[in-house]
Design a protein around this motif. Structure first.
Motif, short mmCIF file in Angstrom:
data_model
loop_
_atom_site.label_atom_id
_atom_site.label_comp_id
_atom_site.label_asym_id
_atom_site.label_seq_id
_atom_site.Cartn_x
_atom_site.Cartn_y
_atom_site.Cartn_z
N HIS A 53 -2.06 -17.49 6.98
CA HIS A 53 -2.58 -16.46 7.87
C HIS A 53 -1.88 -15.12 7.63
N LEU A 54 -2.72 -14.14 7.54
CA LEU A 54 -2.24 -12.79 7.31
C LEU A 54 -2.33 -12.09 8.65
N GLU A 55 -1.28 -11.83 9.28
CA GLU A 55 -1.41 -11.28 10.62
C GLU A 55 -1.04 -9.82 10.68
N ALA A 56 -0.76 -9.37 11.88
CA ALA A 56 -0.64 -7.93 12.10
C ALA A 56 0.32 -7.24 11.12
N GLU A 57 1.49 -7.79 10.96
CA GLU A 57 2.48 -7.09 10.14
C GLU A 57 2.05 -6.97 8.69
N GLN A 58 1.57 -8.07 8.12
CA GLN A 58 1.20 -8.02 6.71
C GLN A 58 0.06 -7.03 6.49
N MET A 59 -0.91 -7.06 7.39
CA MET A 59 -2.02 -6.13 7.25
C MET A 59 -1.53 -4.69 7.42
N MET A 60 -0.58 -4.50 8.34
CA MET A 60 -0.02 -3.17 8.55
C MET A 60 0.67 -2.67 7.28
N GLU A 61 1.42 -3.55 6.64
CA GLU A 61 2.12 -3.14 5.41
C GLU A 61 1.10 -2.74 4.33
N GLN A 62 0.01 -3.47 4.28
CA GLN A 62 -1.01 -3.15 3.29
C GLN A 62 -1.65 -1.79 3.60
N LEU A 63 -1.91 -1.56 4.88
CA LEU A 63 -2.47 -0.26 5.30
C LEU A 63 -1.56 0.89 4.87
N ILE A 64 -0.27 0.70 5.11
CA ILE A 64 0.70 1.75 4.76
C ILE A 64 0.68 1.98 3.25
N HIS A 65 0.61 0.89 2.51
CA HIS A 65 0.55 1.00 1.06
C HIS A 65 -0.68 1.80 0.62
N TRP A 66 -1.83 1.47 1.20
CA TRP A 66 -3.06 2.19 0.82
C TRP A 66 -2.96 3.68 1.14
N VAL A 67 -2.37 3.99 2.28
CA VAL A 67 -2.36 5.39 2.72
C VAL A 67 -1.26 6.19 2.01
N VAL A 83 1.02 5.01 -0.66
CA VAL A 83 1.47 4.70 -2.03
C VAL A 83 0.29 4.72 -3.01
N ASP A 84 -0.68 3.87 -2.78
CA ASP A 84 -1.76 3.70 -3.76
C ASP A 84 -3.02 3.19 -3.05
N GLY A 85 -4.02 4.05 -2.99
CA GLY A 85 -5.25 3.70 -2.30
C GLY A 85 -6.28 3.04 -3.18
N SER A 86 -5.92 2.71 -4.41
CA SER A 86 -6.95 2.20 -5.32
C SER A 86 -7.51 0.85 -4.86
N GLY A 87 -6.72 0.10 -4.11
CA GLY A 87 -7.19 -1.19 -3.60
C GLY A 87 -8.35 -1.08 -2.63
N LEU A 88 -8.60 0.12 -2.12
CA LEU A 88 -9.74 0.31 -1.21
C LEU A 88 -11.06 0.27 -1.96
#
Lengths: 421, 421
Positions: free
Chosen positions: B163-177, B179-184
């Protein structure tokens, strides 16, 4: 109103609309056209929308080629500059190695946005084919001989330094629609079922008609595709013939929810006159009858706002409120398409009711959309008919629906008046 | 109007709105919520929009956790079912190997559409964090200890069975915004310059406040991010402080064309109360002053329609006509945000003009949006204030802006009345 008076008015409107775009839309520095043009001709945004670039090239060339009074050097020059801009900047290579056209470019041609649909490419093909007819540039044309036995095969992996013109782009479009759409870049998702959206076969049929005109070999090459497009369009006749639905399943049945219940009367009417042209070329009375009854009369009746006049933009076939915020607005283009469809249907059938309907739409259209002060037409009215957006050109309104409508109506009226009926 | 009377009305409205969604929106077969709900409670589409699923879970949990009269088993049960539906179905793996949340699911959870933006994921985080506070399920929570020294690092390559919960998703959001948004999944295009869109730092600031509430360690972990979000939001103050612009360049200067001139008064007001909360938590008077003057008073004054009342949806700072067809419509959510922003600004500053403005918006809002017959609020009015779309829930209107507004205003009024000023 008399047909003669009507033709005079339409001719004058067309002249005035052409003048507007000649005056305000040309980018003499970078080529291509400004299309974000305000009420009084001011450029309020310099972005270049590829749909509108392609459409303007097409419309200029069509007018230059087929209407004596528009055979002017400045129109040809602008069309060529627009075509050169498109050839140079519109195509971007996609991750799949295929070519996509951008949706939107900066003033100097840098790609800003790419859509995951086929329409930029469609207008690119329209532009290149019509331009090639004017310039007689074979490179831009479609070839009569298929490159392979299979007419839906596609040339993949184009060399980046080679011009990709109408035919190659057309083959790629066919590949995306009929073989494999993954090159468009949409992720494959389990809940995203294949859908037959009216716009796709309509647009391809339009291209088949464009590419085939006066070219026997090309006509044969795309005959099967044209027939397929017609069948795909006819799948949108639903509810035992009582409604045209904008989206159906790939096997032609009704889809659930808002998507399945959506109606777009202007789109149905536009499909109607594409079908009428197709029927006329072949003398196909069955398609003609279906086109008139289902794609002209039906959407005109269901789409007309009995309270305020004008055609709705979207409707839900079961009477729910559409979720599109602009559903009740009156847009210029459904009215343009309705004028062509009703007049063409009348000219083919001579049913008096169709001429009456034409004059009803004509009355609404010319009393609401044109701007005698600033020129051209407003594009977006409220349900009650008040101007809601006051610009003359925008991201989706360019030199296309208005002049195409005026041009088509003028020609049909010429024929009707010449036949002295 | 008296504050006491106002509070009574708002309490009654909140009770009624909660009842509406409890009655009509629960899918007892598949879990999750129907959000396409017509005028009288009918479900007109079964699609499940992930933004709205996440928002409804969040709102139910927030009401359950913080308001005694909503501490009801049926609210908790529905929130848990919604959370389970999201955990099971919302996440889809993207081509980059990262996790994206779908934008839209079928009734039984199959992904229909994925957007190339961060917002589905944001509402997923909000839902999971608030749900974890109610259920005290550690798995869903954010952890106070950073997984790495660098708070913007991201856990890539999650195992699909975990399960990917709040924190992991938050870290990914921060990364996209950051560091690197290419994953979007957006293609990189030369004309698509990096843009600071108000929605992104606003939404991240909202998440920082959500995750940090009453958790000292998490607050520290995200302190730098919160400060960055505030600076990004403040970049939208343009034209020497005379306007809030919705999109600016990455270095905080004005962008050309329509994109650069766009104003969204409701968004600016929403950012305003996020900033006011941030300022209050830190006792930061400078941010408080900026928030009130630039993000509350300014968009309220420039966004208010002097002719017909209500807040415009979009405006162009130079007075050109916006290209959004719905620019002049009056939507429920800018009014909801304005009520919170004006009342919070008043409660922090005690400037009488802010209370007057609050009552002006209050008067317009409650005389136009609520539907006493069918319950809940209409969402979309014409410029003149007529109901343009008559449904109570749709693809973008769920159980969120209305109840959040009523909940926040009730709490602020409680405090104001308790302080006997």
């Amino acid at each position: 109103m008399q047909k003669h008076e009507c033709r005079q008015h339409i001719r004058a409107q067309l002249d005035s609309v052409v003048d507007f775009w000649l005056k305000y839309s040309h980018d003499t520095v970078h080529g291509g056209f400004f299309t974000c043009i305000g009420k009084d001709g001011n450029i309020y945004d310099e972005l270049k929308y590829v749909w509108l670039q392609g459409r303007q090239v097409w419309m200029y060339c069509r007018l230059y080629r087929t209407v004596d009074r528009f055979r002017k050097p400045e129109i040809l020059k602008a069309a060529k500059a627009g075509g050169a801009f498109l050839r140079k900047f519109a195509r971007v290579s996609s991750s799949s190695g295929q070519w996509k056209c951008a949706f939107c470019l900066t003033r100097d041609g840098k790609a800003v946005k790419v859509q995951r649909s086929i329409f930029s490419e469609c207008f690119y093909v329209m532009a290149m084919d019509e331009l090639s007819r004017v310039t007689e540039d074979q490179d831009m044309q479609v070839r009569a001989e298929p490159t392979k036995q299979d007419s839906v095969s596609v040339v993949i992996g184009f060399q980046t330094n080679k011009h990709l013109e109408a035919e190659q782009m057309m083959e790629q479009l066919i590949h995306w629609v009929r073989v494999d759409g993954s090159g468009l870049g949409r992720p494959q998702l389990p809940g995203d079922v294949p859908t037959n959206s009216m716009a796709v076969p309509m647009m391809l049929l339009c291209l088949v008609q464009q590419l085939s005109e006066d070219r026997r070999g090309v006509e044969q090459k795309y005959a099967e595709l044209g027939s397929w497009c017609v069948q795909q369009i006819l799948q949108h006749v639903q509810r035992d013939g009582a409604a045209i639905l904008e989206n159906v399943s790939a096997d032609g049945s009704e889809l659930p929810g808002c998507l399945g219940r959506l109606q777009n009367p202007g789109h149905a009417l536009e499909a109607g006159w594409f079908l009428l042209q197709y029927a006329a070329e072949r003398g196909d009375e069955q398609i003609q009858t279906t086109a008139i009854q289902k794609f002209v009369e039906l959407p005109y009746e269901s789409g007309w706002d009995k309270a305020h006049g004008g055609l709705f933009y979207f409707l839900d076939v079961d009477g729910h409120c559409p979720t599109q915020l602009e559903w009740s607005m009156k847009l210029w283009w459904p009215h343009s398409e309705a004028l062509i469809a009703l007049l063409m249907a009348y000219s083919q059938s001579r049913k008096a009711e169709l001429l009456q309907s034409f004059f009803q739409v004509y009355e609404y259209t010319f009393s609401h959309f044109p701007d005698p002060a600033g020129g051209e037409w407003f594009g977006y009215l409220t349900q009650e008919g008040k101007v809601a957006l006051d610009f003359k050109g925008g991201p989706f309104k360019g030199f296309f629906h208005v002049p195409r409508c005026l041009y088509m109506c003028e020609r049909i009226l010429d024929d009707l008046l010449a036949s002295k009926e």
